[in-house]
Design a protein around this motif. Structure first.
Motif, PDB file in Angstrom:
ATOM      1  N   ARG A  10       0.843  -1.203   0.000  1.00 24.17           N
ATOM      2  CA  ARG A  10       0.000   0.000   0.000  1.00 24.17           C
ATOM      3  C   ARG A  10       0.875   1.250   0.000  1.00 24.17           C
ATOM      4  NH1 ARG A  10      -3.792  -0.359   4.506  1.00 24.17           N
ATOM      5  NH2 ARG A  10      -1.894  -0.251   5.747  1.00 24.17           N
ATOM      6  N   THR A  11       1.922   1.242   0.809  1.00 26.55           N
ATOM      7  CA  THR A  11       2.814   2.394   0.891  1.00 26.55           C
ATOM      8  C   THR A  11       3.491   2.663  -0.443  1.00 26.55           C
ATOM      9  OG1 THR A  11       3.199   1.956   3.233  1.00 26.55           O
ATOM     10  CG2 THR A  11       4.794   3.371   2.115  1.00 26.55           C
ATOM     11  N   LYS A  12       4.026   1.634  -1.072  1.00 31.12           N
ATOM     12  CA  LYS A  12       4.741   1.817  -2.346  1.00 31.12           C
ATOM     13  C   LYS A  12       3.807   2.207  -3.484  1.00 31.12           C
ATOM     14  CE  LYS A  12       8.821  -1.009  -1.594  1.00 31.12           C
ATOM     15  NZ  LYS A  12       9.713  -1.995  -2.180  1.00 31.12           N
ATOM     16  N   ILE A  13       2.626   1.602  -3.546  1.00 33.92           N
ATOM     17  CA  ILE A  13       1.696   1.891  -4.636  1.00 33.92           C
ATOM     18  C   ILE A  13       0.985   3.226  -4.399  1.00 33.92           C
ATOM     19  CG2 ILE A  13      -0.446   1.118  -5.753  1.00 33.92           C
ATOM     20  CD1 ILE A  13       0.665  -1.764  -5.418  1.00 33.92           C
ATOM     21  N   GLY A  14       0.717   3.536  -3.141  1.00 35.57           N
ATOM     22  CA  GLY A  14       0.132   4.830  -2.819  1.00 35.57           C
ATOM     23  C   GLY A  14      -1.372   4.845  -2.653  1.00 35.57           C
ATOM     24  N   VAL A  33      -1.648  -9.675 -11.518  1.00 32.61           N
ATOM     25  CA  VAL A  33      -0.447  -9.023 -10.976  1.00 32.61           C
ATOM     26  C   VAL A  33       0.430  -8.493 -12.113  1.00 32.61           C
ATOM     27  CG1 VAL A  33       1.691  -9.403  -9.678  1.00 32.61           C
ATOM     28  CG2 VAL A  33      -0.488 -10.284  -8.798  1.00 32.61           C
ATOM     29  N   GLU A  34       0.595  -9.282 -13.163  1.00 32.63           N
ATOM     30  CA  GLU A  34       1.388  -8.817 -14.312  1.00 32.63           C
ATOM     31  C   GLU A  34       0.751  -7.595 -14.948  1.00 32.63           C
ATOM     32  OE1 GLU A  34       4.482  -9.774 -15.242  1.00 32.63           O
ATOM     33  OE2 GLU A  34       4.323 -10.925 -13.373  1.00 32.63           O
ATOM     34  N   ALA A  44       4.925  -1.344 -10.673  1.00 32.23           N
ATOM     35  CA  ALA A  44       6.012  -2.212 -11.143  1.00 32.23           C
ATOM     36  C   ALA A  44       7.029  -2.456 -10.033  1.00 32.23           C
ATOM     37  CB  ALA A  44       6.682  -1.608 -12.369  1.00 32.23           C
ATOM     38  N   GLU A  45       7.368  -1.402  -9.289  1.00 33.05           N
ATOM     39  CA  GLU A  45       8.341  -1.551  -8.209  1.00 33.05           C
ATOM     40  C   GLU A  45       7.780  -2.394  -7.067  1.00 33.05           C
ATOM     41  OE1 GLU A  45      10.624   1.049  -4.803  1.00 33.05           O
ATOM     42  OE2 GLU A  45       9.786   2.118  -6.520  1.00 33.05           O
ATOM     43  N   ALA A  46       6.561  -2.104  -6.653  1.00 33.68           N
ATOM     44  CA  ALA A  46       5.961  -2.813  -5.522  1.00 33.68           C
ATOM     45  C   ALA A  46       5.751  -4.292  -5.820  1.00 33.68           C
ATOM     46  CB  ALA A  46       4.639  -2.163  -5.149  1.00 33.68           C
TER      47      ALA A  46
END
Length: 83
Positions: A10-14, A33-34, A44-46
């Motif tokens: 959640r933190t990384k995606i925002g 997910v892809e 992509a990072e998360a």
């Protein structure tokens, strides 16, 4: 389809949750997910290392080959440890 993100995902995606309409060729968790990874650099990072992403569909833990459909609730979260 409702997608929920927990902990550092959640933190990384925002965002904590969102409604998405993946393309018709997304038929299982792995495909979802892809597809989510293509939605931008934060996704992509998360989701880069799927080995550390666990999934529940309609509140049931499932593998990446589990089918998904438009009305599902999909939760993505890191591994959970007890203590």
């Amino acid at each position: 389809m409702k997608v929920l993100y927990f902990a550092w995902l959640r933190t990384k995606i925002g965002v904590a949750q969102e409604q998405v309409e993946p393309p018709a060729d997304v038929t299982d968790v792995g495909g979802l997910v892809e597809w989510l990874k293509t939605r931008g650099p934060t996704y992509a990072e998360a989701l880069a290392n799927t080995a550390v992403v666990k999934v529940a569909v309609n509140q049931e833990h499932v593998p990446f080959d589990h089918p998904v459909s438009a009305g599902d609730e999909v939760a993505l979260f890191p591994p959970v440890t007890g203590g």
